[in-house]
Motif scaffolding. Structure first.
Motif, short mmCIF file in Angstrom:
data_model
loop_
_atom_site.label_atom_id
_atom_site.label_comp_id
_atom_site.label_asym_id
_atom_site.label_seq_id
_atom_site.Cartn_x
_atom_site.Cartn_y
_atom_site.Cartn_z
N GLN A 116 -22.99 25.90 23.58
CA GLN A 116 -23.54 26.07 24.93
C GLN A 116 -24.27 27.40 25.09
N PHE A 117 -25.25 27.55 24.24
CA PHE A 117 -26.04 28.77 24.17
C PHE A 117 -27.45 28.45 24.67
N THR A 118 -28.02 29.33 25.46
CA THR A 118 -29.42 29.16 25.88
C THR A 118 -30.19 30.42 25.54
N LEU A 119 -31.24 30.27 24.77
CA LEU A 119 -32.14 31.39 24.50
C LEU A 119 -33.40 31.13 25.31
N SER A 120 -33.76 32.05 26.19
CA SER A 120 -34.92 31.79 27.04
C SER A 120 -35.62 33.09 27.42
N GLY A 121 -36.53 32.99 28.35
CA GLY A 121 -37.33 34.15 28.76
C GLY A 121 -38.70 34.02 28.12
N ASP A 122 -39.69 34.70 28.67
CA ASP A 122 -41.00 34.55 28.04
C ASP A 122 -41.29 35.68 27.06
N GLY A 123 -40.23 36.17 26.44
CA GLY A 123 -40.37 37.27 25.48
C GLY A 123 -40.91 36.82 24.13
N VAL A 124 -41.18 37.82 23.29
CA VAL A 124 -41.80 37.58 21.99
C VAL A 124 -40.94 38.18 20.87
N PHE A 125 -40.74 37.41 19.82
CA PHE A 125 -40.12 37.92 18.60
C PHE A 125 -41.24 38.11 17.59
N GLN A 145 -37.57 34.92 -0.32
CA GLN A 145 -36.58 35.95 0.02
C GLN A 145 -36.96 36.75 1.26
N LEU A 146 -38.14 36.52 1.74
CA LEU A 146 -38.57 37.26 2.93
C LEU A 146 -37.79 36.77 4.15
N PRO A 147 -37.58 37.64 5.14
CA PRO A 147 -36.79 37.24 6.29
C PRO A 147 -37.47 36.19 7.18
N ILE A 148 -36.64 35.27 7.64
CA ILE A 148 -37.05 34.24 8.60
C ILE A 148 -36.87 34.84 9.99
N ASN A 149 -37.83 34.70 10.87
CA ASN A 149 -37.71 35.34 12.19
C ASN A 149 -36.38 34.99 12.88
N LEU A 150 -36.16 33.69 13.12
CA LEU A 150 -34.97 33.28 13.87
C LEU A 150 -34.22 32.22 13.09
N ARG A 151 -32.98 32.52 12.77
CA ARG A 151 -32.15 31.51 12.11
C ARG A 151 -31.11 31.01 13.10
N PHE A 152 -30.93 29.70 13.15
CA PHE A 152 -29.89 29.11 13.99
C PHE A 152 -28.93 28.39 13.05
N ASN A 153 -27.73 28.94 12.90
CA ASN A 153 -26.74 28.34 12.01
C ASN A 153 -25.57 27.82 12.84
N PHE A 154 -25.30 26.54 12.76
CA PHE A 154 -24.15 25.93 13.43
C PHE A 154 -24.16 26.22 14.94
N ILE A 155 -25.29 25.97 15.55
CA ILE A 155 -25.43 26.11 16.99
C ILE A 155 -25.31 24.71 17.60
N THR A 156 -24.50 24.57 18.64
CA THR A 156 -24.27 23.23 19.20
C THR A 156 -24.52 23.20 20.71
N ASN A 157 -24.94 22.04 21.20
CA ASN A 157 -25.14 21.80 22.64
C ASN A 157 -25.93 22.93 23.31
N SER A 158 -27.05 23.22 22.75
CA SER A 158 -27.76 24.43 23.15
C SER A 158 -29.25 24.18 23.38
N MET A 159 -29.91 25.20 23.88
CA MET A 159 -31.31 25.08 24.29
C MET A 159 -32.06 26.36 23.97
N VAL A 160 -33.27 26.21 23.46
CA VAL A 160 -34.14 27.36 23.23
C VAL A 160 -35.41 27.06 23.99
N LYS A 161 -35.80 27.90 24.94
CA LYS A 161 -37.01 27.59 25.69
C LYS A 161 -37.84 28.82 26.04
N ASP A 162 -39.10 28.59 26.16
CA ASP A 162 -40.09 29.56 26.68
C ASP A 162 -40.36 30.78 25.80
N ILE A 163 -39.66 30.93 24.70
CA ILE A 163 -39.86 32.13 23.89
C ILE A 163 -41.06 31.94 22.94
#
Ligand SMILES: *[C@@H]1O[C@H](CO)[C@@H](O)[C@H](O)[C@H]1NC(C)=O
Ligand SMILES: *[C@@H]1O[C@H](CO)[C@@H](O)[C@H](O)[C@H]1NC(C)=O
Ligand SMILES: *[C@@H]1O[C@H](CO)[C@@H](O)[C@H](O)[C@H]1NC(C)=O
Ligand SMILES: *[C@@H]1O[C@H](CO)[C@@H](O)[C@H](O)[C@H]1NC(C)=O
Length: 414
Positions: A116-125, A145-163
């Motif tokens: 139950q995680f929500t990542l939002s806002g109109d921000g920039v990574f 081997q280069l870094p991935i901007n955003l990793r989501f590992n074992f995230i459940t029932n969640s939402m990522v919006k507007d970023i």
């Protein structure tokens, strides 16, 4: 019930001078934890503290990165948390330019084990990848081997919006072991020449929706790896990049099946491929089924429709032994626009595991090159034709059935 929650919230407020309450959620603002907006001092410690407090809050809470420019080093943001948790990013967060500041094969920002995680806002990574996409990245081990901007590992029932995810050094977003996760109105942006910067890569995850999003990058728009189930991609705009891909599959042993992929109402512009399924020859066993591509607009797209079971970049495989990935129950319907390669439909299946139940209908792709009209090419497959307007030349085409594949690519205006 409401009263109890309020009491809990109030007592927490008293404990934490850094927290504020807005519309029921307690806000943990990183600037109250010492994060500076000078774009220079690493806010990792402030963010970890704010996250820690929010995550242990017994009521819903919000971690906030307000407007401004921030420097953020490699970080793992982990649950489980005690209650639903929001992460609102309004500012621009910048990754270190120097790759030696990252542990190999990790993400820049990793979110893990949160429900139950929500990542939002109109921000920039901003991954600040510009300096790493050069020729060095052509050796794929360095690239991986280069870094991935955003990793989501074992995230459940969640939402990522507007970023927005910008200029990642490697993939922009990577999913592993996620369930019921929706991406909505997300923007991904990197230049066409950026290497290995896939937009969203999905692996071993189920119930993933990607909708109303825009992905401009140098590699796959969305790539769907093994163990992906019930993936819905709708109203996504891709390009530049390499298109929407299932695979590549079969390179490694014990890959899990891919099942239930739906790509609908998407628009691809100036991409190297359109919708693609790719598997390695001489590969390990596996299956990919129930993959449906529908209502897709192609603007100047190479290989708009392609199944490639002889996928072998940089000759890293033995083309002589066929792929062992079984592909079945696939449909391509109402796919229209323009192709930048004369072969608009390419269905190259495995000799060892011919494709089964592949349906095509309402394919309307125009080729403007001098060589002639758009064509199709098939191998080890008998595609079914769905809803194709049968023209007078039906009989002649039947004669040719064995040599070329019987796919009508209308040249009429859309
Ligand atoms: C899926 O996640 C959403 C939150 O994004 C939640 O509202 C919904 O109840 C979840 N669905 C299931 C079946 O758990
Ligand atoms: C994901 O998309 C599918 C298909 O459009 C839909 O049925 C499902 O409800 C969506 N899930 C969420 C959590 O929005
Ligand atoms: C999807 O595309 C079809 C055909 O272009 C159109 O009729 C339909 O309204 C679109 N649906 C959505 C939800 O955008
Ligand atoms: C083909 O895929 C569709 C949609 O995923 C599914 O409903 C149907 O049962 C599948 N057909 C077979 C023969 O597996």
């Amino acid at each position: 019930m409401g009263l109890k929650l309020n009491i809990a919230a109030t007592s927490l407020l008293l404990l934490l001078a850094s927290a504020a309450e807005v519309s029921g959620d307690i806000i943990f603002d990183v600037t109250k934890y010492g994060a500076r907006t000078d774009g220079n001092s690493d806010i990792s410690q402030a963010l970890l503290k704010a996250w820690g407090d929010a995550c242990s809050s017994p009521v819903a809470s919000t971690v906030m990165i307000p407007d401004g420019t921030y420097a953020l080093g490699q970080i793992i943001i982990a649950g489980p948390c005690k209650a639903p948790i929001n992460f609102v990013v309004q500012g621009t967060v910048m990754a270190p330019v120097d790759t030696s500041r990252f542990r190999a094969e990790a993400g820049w920002i990793t979110f893990q084990q949160i429900d139950q995680f929500t990542l939002s806002g109109d921000g920039v990574f901003d991954g600040q990848g510009k300096t790493v996409w050069g020729t060095k990245c052509l050796s794929s081990s360095y690239c991986n081997q280069l870094p991935i901007n955003l990793r989501f590992n074992f995230i459940t029932n969640s939402m990522v919006k507007d970023i927005t995810s910008r200029d990642s050094k490697q993939f922009h977003i990577n999913l592993l072991g996620c369930k019921n996760l929706t991406f909505y109105n997300v923007v991904i942006s990197a230049p066409q020449e950026s290497l290995n910067t896939d937009g969203i890569h999905i692996g071993r995850s189920s119930g993933i929706n990607i909708t109303d999003s825009t992905i401009e990058t140098g590699d796959d728009c969305v790539s769907i790896g093994d163990g992906s189930e019930q993936i819905n991609i709708q109203r996504v705009t891709c390009g530049p990049g390499h298109g929407i891909s299932v695979g590549s599959l079969g390179k490694y042993p014990n890959e899990e099946p891919v099942v239930g992929i739906s790509v609908k109402n998407c628009t691809l512009t100036n991409t190297q491929n359109g919708v693609r399924v790719k598997t390695w020859p001489a590969s390990h066993q596996g299956t990919a089924s129930e993959m449906h591509f529908e209502d897709i607009v192609m603007n100047n797209v190479g290989n708009p429709i392609i199944i490639d079971q002889e996928y072998c970049p940089h000759n890293q495989c033995n083309l002589k032994s066929p792929s062992r990935i079984k592909i079945s129950n696939v449909s391509f319907r109402n796919i229209r626009g323009t192709t930048s390669t004369q072969v608009a439909v390419k269905l190259i299946c495995s000799q060892g595991e011919p494709c089964q139940d592949v349906e095509l209908g309402d394919i309307n792709l125009e080729y403007n090159g001098n060589e002639g009209p758009a064509m199709s090419q098939c191998k080890n497959i008998k595609p079914n034709l769905l809803g194709v307007k049968k023209k007078k030349k039906k009989k002649k085409k039947k004669k040719k059935k064995k040599k070329i594949c019987l796919i009508q690519i209308n040249q009429n205006k859309i």
